[in-house]
Design an enzyme around this catalytic site. Sequence first.
Site, PDB file in Angstrom:
ATOM      1  N   LYS A 253      -8.704  -1.269   1.045  1.00  0.00           N
ATOM      2  CA  LYS A 253      -9.502  -1.582   1.972  1.00  0.00           C
ATOM      3  C   LYS A 253     -10.565  -2.645   1.330  1.00  0.00           C
ATOM      4  O   LYS A 253     -11.122  -2.505   0.313  1.00  0.00           O
ATOM      5  CB  LYS A 253     -10.258  -0.367   2.491  1.00  0.00           C
ATOM      6  CG  LYS A 253     -11.205  -0.695   3.822  1.00  0.00           C
ATOM      7  CD  LYS A 253     -10.482  -1.068   4.993  1.00  0.00           C
ATOM      8  CE  LYS A 253      -9.605  -0.164   5.409  1.00  0.00           C
ATOM      9  NZ  LYS A 253      -9.023  -0.677   6.927  1.00  0.00           N
TER      10      LYS A 253
ATOM     11  N   GLU B  26       0.819  -1.233   0.063  1.00  0.00           N
ATOM     12  CA  GLU B  26      -0.061  -0.003  -0.055  1.00  0.00           C
ATOM     13  C   GLU B  26       0.824   1.313  -0.001  1.00  0.00           C
ATOM     14  O   GLU B  26       1.465   1.327   0.863  1.00  0.00           O
ATOM     15  CB  GLU B  26      -1.011   0.028   1.294  1.00  0.00           C
ATOM     16  CG  GLU B  26      -1.843   1.272   1.145  1.00  0.00           C
ATOM     17  CD  GLU B  26      -2.889   1.109   2.084  1.00  0.00           C
ATOM     18  OE1 GLU B  26      -3.749   2.088   2.476  1.00  0.00           O
ATOM     19  OE2 GLU B  26      -3.292   0.044   2.997  1.00  0.00           O
TER      20      GLU B  26
END
Length: 398
Positions: free
Chosen positions: A225, A209
């Site tokens: 997410k 990420e």
Amino acid sequence: MRKNGPTGVEALPRPLIDVPGVPPSCRSVLAERDRYEWRPADGGDPAALAEEFLAGHGLDLTELARPATHRPTGVCGAALYVSAAAGAQMVGAPPGAATPAPALPELAVVVYGHEPFPTPPAGPARGARWWLGDWRESWTARQHADAVTAVRAAIGRGDVYQVNVVGHAAARYLGDPRPALSRLGALPGARYGGTLHGAGWAIGCASPETLVEVTGGRVITRPIKGTRPATAAGRRELLASAKERAEHVMIVDLERNDLARVARTGSVRVDELFAVRRWCDLWQAESTVSAAVADGLGLADLLRATCPGGSVTGAPKLAALAHIAALEPVGRGAGMGALGWVGPGRIDLGLTIRTVAADADRLHVWAGGGITWDSDPDAEVAEAAAKAAPLRALLAAG
């Protein structure tokens, strides 16, 4: 730990420089010039102190909108590590529980320069033994599930929309942890694979990420997410899940707001929404949010706007951080912070999910997930375990 005591990260020779984001063409000709490590007892604003330290070494990051050129001689750039606790302090949030790995600083800035003939790093001692003990959780599965239930109650009261809940585990080790930490970066999908080391501590990262990237006058974040097993059925389920999509869009909106604080007015955009990508044996949903860098933006203000990352805090961010401080039994240490590279014309910091820290005798790992009203406590506990499993398996292999 004493310099000549039992084997541990403090007593080991200088490692290879493989900081996430280090320019590949420079990696073999870099040597450390200086470093700054910060802990809360030192006082001051860690964001401002990092910017000031870098400026003192010729890395002026006070105007990120200004074009800059990487120089093939002299100072190349710097590794930057910001813990979740340092990020919380930057935004005035409660500090939370004490870190389980106090040997680690909460901020580290390591400046590297180009050297024509750098001293080669020493490898592990021939025949060195690696042993990893059993993992011990900082809370039970029941306590983790109860924390999820507490967040759902807070959402029901209207206190928050989403809170990321994170657990921690530690295991004792013997031998040199650096080869195992370095191998984390080879895990599939580890965009920010690499390590950073100091006296008595080390960090290994396998993060997929992007917390924040600045290049070509644009600032970018790629929040992740939403998670499912990396099977055909898991991919279909992730794409079809209204719960996961709602959780994801909340964080995308939060990141749009974070970037708007450091962007030219009206320039924030969502370049990609809910793209499904793979990390090890998991599918994860990722979006890309970008904006034009505002005039006058410096590194310190960028860190204050983006740390801690929204995908590992929740929304609203300050309210979520208050619940995190109240619920989690130990601090997040090296987890859920930032690690990467800063230099002329380029900033590239990964969010330290899928990250392991070593102190003199223990390895530490953190994992969790975002909690919404629709979250099932037992499923959230299982998801955190699934995220930590590839790291634990690789570390056990030594």
